[in-house]
Design a protein around this motif. Structure first.
Motif, short mmCIF file in Angstrom:
data_model
loop_
_atom_site.label_atom_id
_atom_site.label_comp_id
_atom_site.label_asym_id
_atom_site.label_seq_id
_atom_site.Cartn_x
_atom_site.Cartn_y
_atom_site.Cartn_z
N TRP A 149 0.18 -1.54 1.65
CA TRP A 149 0.46 -2.97 1.54
C TRP A 149 1.96 -3.24 1.60
CZ3 TRP A 149 3.42 -5.84 -1.75
CH2 TRP A 149 3.28 -7.24 -1.65
N ALA A 150 2.76 -2.46 0.88
CA ALA A 150 4.21 -2.66 0.86
C ALA A 150 4.81 -2.49 2.25
CB ALA A 150 4.86 -1.69 -0.12
N LYS A 151 4.38 -1.47 2.96
CA LYS A 151 4.90 -1.24 4.31
C LYS A 151 4.55 -2.39 5.23
CE LYS A 151 4.82 2.06 8.15
NZ LYS A 151 4.24 3.32 8.67
N ALA A 152 3.30 -2.83 5.18
CA ALA A 152 2.87 -3.93 6.04
C ALA A 152 3.59 -5.23 5.67
CB ALA A 152 1.36 -4.12 5.93
N SER A 153 3.81 -5.45 4.39
CA SER A 153 4.47 -6.67 3.95
C SER A 153 5.93 -6.71 4.36
CB SER A 153 4.35 -6.81 2.43
OG SER A 153 3.00 -6.94 2.05
N LEU A 154 6.59 -5.57 4.34
CA LEU A 154 7.99 -5.51 4.74
C LEU A 154 8.17 -5.58 6.25
CD1 LEU A 154 9.37 -2.80 2.28
CD2 LEU A 154 9.92 -5.24 2.30
N GLY A 155 7.15 -5.18 6.99
CA GLY A 155 7.24 -5.22 8.45
C GLY A 155 8.35 -4.31 8.96
N ASP A 156 9.16 -4.84 9.86
CA ASP A 156 10.24 -4.05 10.44
C ASP A 156 11.25 -3.58 9.39
OD1 ASP A 156 9.09 -4.40 12.91
OD2 ASP A 156 10.41 -6.05 13.50
N ASP A 157 11.36 -4.31 8.29
CA ASP A 157 12.32 -3.94 7.25
C ASP A 157 11.92 -2.67 6.50
OD1 ASP A 157 13.92 -6.10 7.83
OD2 ASP A 157 13.01 -7.40 6.32
N ALA A 158 10.67 -2.23 6.68
CA ALA A 158 10.22 -1.01 6.01
C ALA A 158 11.05 0.20 6.45
CB ALA A 158 8.74 -0.76 6.29
N ALA A 159 11.56 0.16 7.67
CA ALA A 159 12.35 1.28 8.18
C ALA A 159 13.66 1.44 7.43
CB ALA A 159 12.62 1.09 9.67
N ASN A 160 14.12 0.38 6.79
CA ASN A 160 15.39 0.41 6.07
C ASN A 160 15.22 0.16 4.57
OD1 ASN A 160 16.95 0.69 8.55
ND2 ASN A 160 16.41 -1.46 8.93
N ALA A 161 14.03 0.38 4.08
CA ALA A 161 13.76 0.13 2.66
C ALA A 161 14.61 1.05 1.77
CB ALA A 161 12.28 0.35 2.37
N LYS A 162 14.90 0.55 0.58
CA LYS A 162 15.56 1.35 -0.45
C LYS A 162 14.60 1.39 -1.64
CE LYS A 162 20.34 0.54 0.92
NZ LYS A 162 21.70 0.17 0.45
N ILE A 163 14.01 2.54 -1.86
CA ILE A 163 12.87 2.65 -2.77
C ILE A 163 13.23 3.36 -4.06
CG2 ILE A 163 10.48 3.45 -3.00
CD1 ILE A 163 10.42 3.65 0.10
N GLY A 164 12.91 2.73 -5.19
CA GLY A 164 13.01 3.37 -6.50
C GLY A 164 11.62 3.66 -7.02
N LEU A 165 11.41 4.88 -7.49
CA LEU A 165 10.09 5.29 -7.95
C LEU A 165 10.11 5.53 -9.46
CD1 LEU A 165 10.29 7.37 -4.94
CD2 LEU A 165 8.02 6.44 -5.30
N VAL A 178 -2.53 -8.87 3.51
CA VAL A 178 -2.04 -8.50 4.84
C VAL A 178 -3.23 -8.12 5.71
CG1 VAL A 178 0.20 -7.74 3.97
CG2 VAL A 178 -1.67 -6.08 4.16
N ASP A 179 -3.09 -8.33 7.00
CA ASP A 179 -4.15 -7.98 7.94
C ASP A 179 -4.41 -6.48 7.90
OD1 ASP A 179 -4.40 -10.59 8.73
OD2 ASP A 179 -3.14 -10.37 10.52
#
Length: 340
Positions: free
Chosen positions: A143-159, A323-324
Motif C-alpha cells: 500500500w505504501a509503495k502504491a500510494s507514493l507512486g513515483d516518489d517510492a523510488a526516493n523514499a526515506k524509510i524509518g523502521l 489504492v487500485d
C-alpha cells in the motif's frame, strides 16, 4: 470493503472459571501473554476468558510486567506444569529461548499452543493460531509503495521494530513490509541487514507509545527528512507521530503499522496512521481454548491452514486512502470488528 480487480518477574494469576459444560468439566488451561497492559493482549485475555466460560474450562492467566520479560513466561509455564493443566496458550517473548521450557510442558502431556507469535522453530509448539504476520507487513508495504507512486523510488524509510531480540513476529512484519515495498531482503530471518539506500535505519520501540517516540527521535537524528515510517504496532506508530508532531512534520510523513485495535483504527480515521493491517486476537484465543478442549477429549491436535504451517486467523488492510489492486476496508468498517 474496497475490492479491485487486482488483486517476572511478576506473575498475575487470573480468576479460574467453574466448569459450566459437563463435556468440558475438569479441563484446565493457562494463557500466558507478554504483558497485561497492551490492548492486544488484553483483548486476547478477554477472548480466552469468554470462550473458557462458555465451554466450562478452568482458566488461569499470567503476564509479565513488560514486553520481552521471558523470565516471567518460563515461571508461568512451570506453574502450569505443576498445576497439571491440559493445555497452555503462549505468546512468547523469547521465541527461541523458551523452547526448552515448552518441551518440558509437552513431556508432561500438556498441549502447548503459540498465539500470535510463532515459536522458533514454529513446530516447537503443538499448534499456532496467528495472523500471517509476513502478509500483514506485505500489505502495508504494498500500500505504501502504491500510494507514493513515483516518489517510492526516493523514499526515506524509518523502521520501528519491537525488540532487540528479534522475535519471530517482529521479523515477519518487518520483512513483509520491505518485500511489499519492493526492497530486496538479505537474511529473511532477521531485520536490519538490508542495504537499500532508501532505508534510513532501524530502531526498537518495545511495542509501546513511549518506545515508538524515542525510537522515532533516534531515527530523525540520522535523517530528519524521513518521509515513511513502518511501525511494528499501533502504539509504536502513535509514539512516532508525536515525535514527528514535535518537529511540525506530522502532516508530511506517511505512517503504517500492524494491529487493528480500536485506538489504532481511530488513529487511521484521524490521519495519525495512514494504513494498518488489522488482526484478530480474540479469534486466536478462542480457537486456542477450543483446541485444548479437543486435546483433552481425544488427543487431537489443531489443524493448520492449507498451505501454511499454522492456523491463519486472518488480516485486513485498513485505510481511508484505498489504492487500485489492493483490497482494503475503511476505518468505519474496521471499527465494527476492532478490539481493545
Amino acid at each position: 470493503m474496497n475490492k479491485t480487480k487486482l488483486g517476572i518477574a511478576v506473575l498475575f494469576s487470573a480468576v479460574a472459571f467453574a466448569p459450566l459444560n459437563a463435556q468440558a468439566a475438569d479441563i484446565s488451561a493457562c494463557l500466558i501473554t507478554k504483558t497485561d497492559t497492551n490492548p492486544f493482549y488484553v483483548a486476547m485475555k478477554n477472548g480466552a476468558m469468554q470462550k473458557a466460560e462458555e465451554l466450562g474450562v478452568e482458566l488461569k492467566t499470567y503476564a509479565g510486567r513488560i514486553d520481552g520479560d521471558s523470565e516471567s513466561q518460563v515461571s508461568a509455564i512451570e506453574a502450569c506444569i505443576a498445576d497439571g493443566v491440559n493445555g497452555i496458550m503462549l505468546t512468547p517473548s523469547d521465541t527461541r529461548g523458551i523452547v526448552p521450557t515448552v518441551k518440558k510442558a509437552q513431556d508432561a502431556g500438556i498441549l502447548v499452543l503459540a498465539l500470535d507469535t510463532p515459536l522458533d522453530p514454529i513446530d516447537a509448539a503443538d499448534g499456532t493460531f496467528a495472523t500471517d504476520n509476513f502478509a500483514a507487513g506485505e500489505a502495508i508495504g504494498t500500500w505504501a509503495k502504491a500510494s507514493l507512486g513515483d516518489d517510492a523510488a526516493n523514499a526515506k524509510i524509518g523502521l520501528l521494530n519491537g525488540l532487540v531480540s528479534q522475535s519471530s513476529v517482529g521479523v515477519l512484519r518487518n520483512q513483509g513490509f520491505l518485500t511489499g515495498f519492493g526492497i530486496d531482503l538479505e537474511d529473511p530471518n532477521k531485520w536490519g541487514d538490508e542495504t537499500d539506500s532508501r532505508i534510513v535505519g532501524n530502531d526498537v520501540s518495545q511495542g509501546s507509545e513511549q518506545g515508538g517516540r524515542t525510537g522515532m527521535e533516534n531515527l530523525l537524528q540520522i535523517d530528519p527528512m524521513i518521509n515513511l515510517v513502518y511501525a511494528i504496532n499501533e502504539p509504536a506508530a502513535a509514539g512516532a507521530y508525536e515525535a514527528l508532531k514535535a518537529l511540525g512534520r506530522e502532516g508530511d510523513v506517511m505512517v503504517v503499522a500492524v494491529d487493528g485495535g480500536c485506538p489504532g483504527v481511530k488513529n487511521v480515521k484521524e490521519g495519525v496512521i495512514n494504513a494498518t493491517a488489522q488482526q484478530y486476537p480474540l479469534r486466536m484465543a478462542s480457537h486456542g481454548v477450543e483446541a485444548i478442549v479437543q486435546w483433552a477429549k481425544n488427543g487431537t491436535k489443531p489443524q493448520k491452514t492449507e498451505g501454511k504451517d499454522f492456523f491463519d486467523t486472518g488480516v485486513n488492510l485498513v485505510t481511508e486512502e484505498p489504492v487500485d489492486g489492493l483490497e482494503s476496508i475503511n476505518s468505519e468498517e474496521a471499527a465494527k470488528i476492532c478490539w481493545g
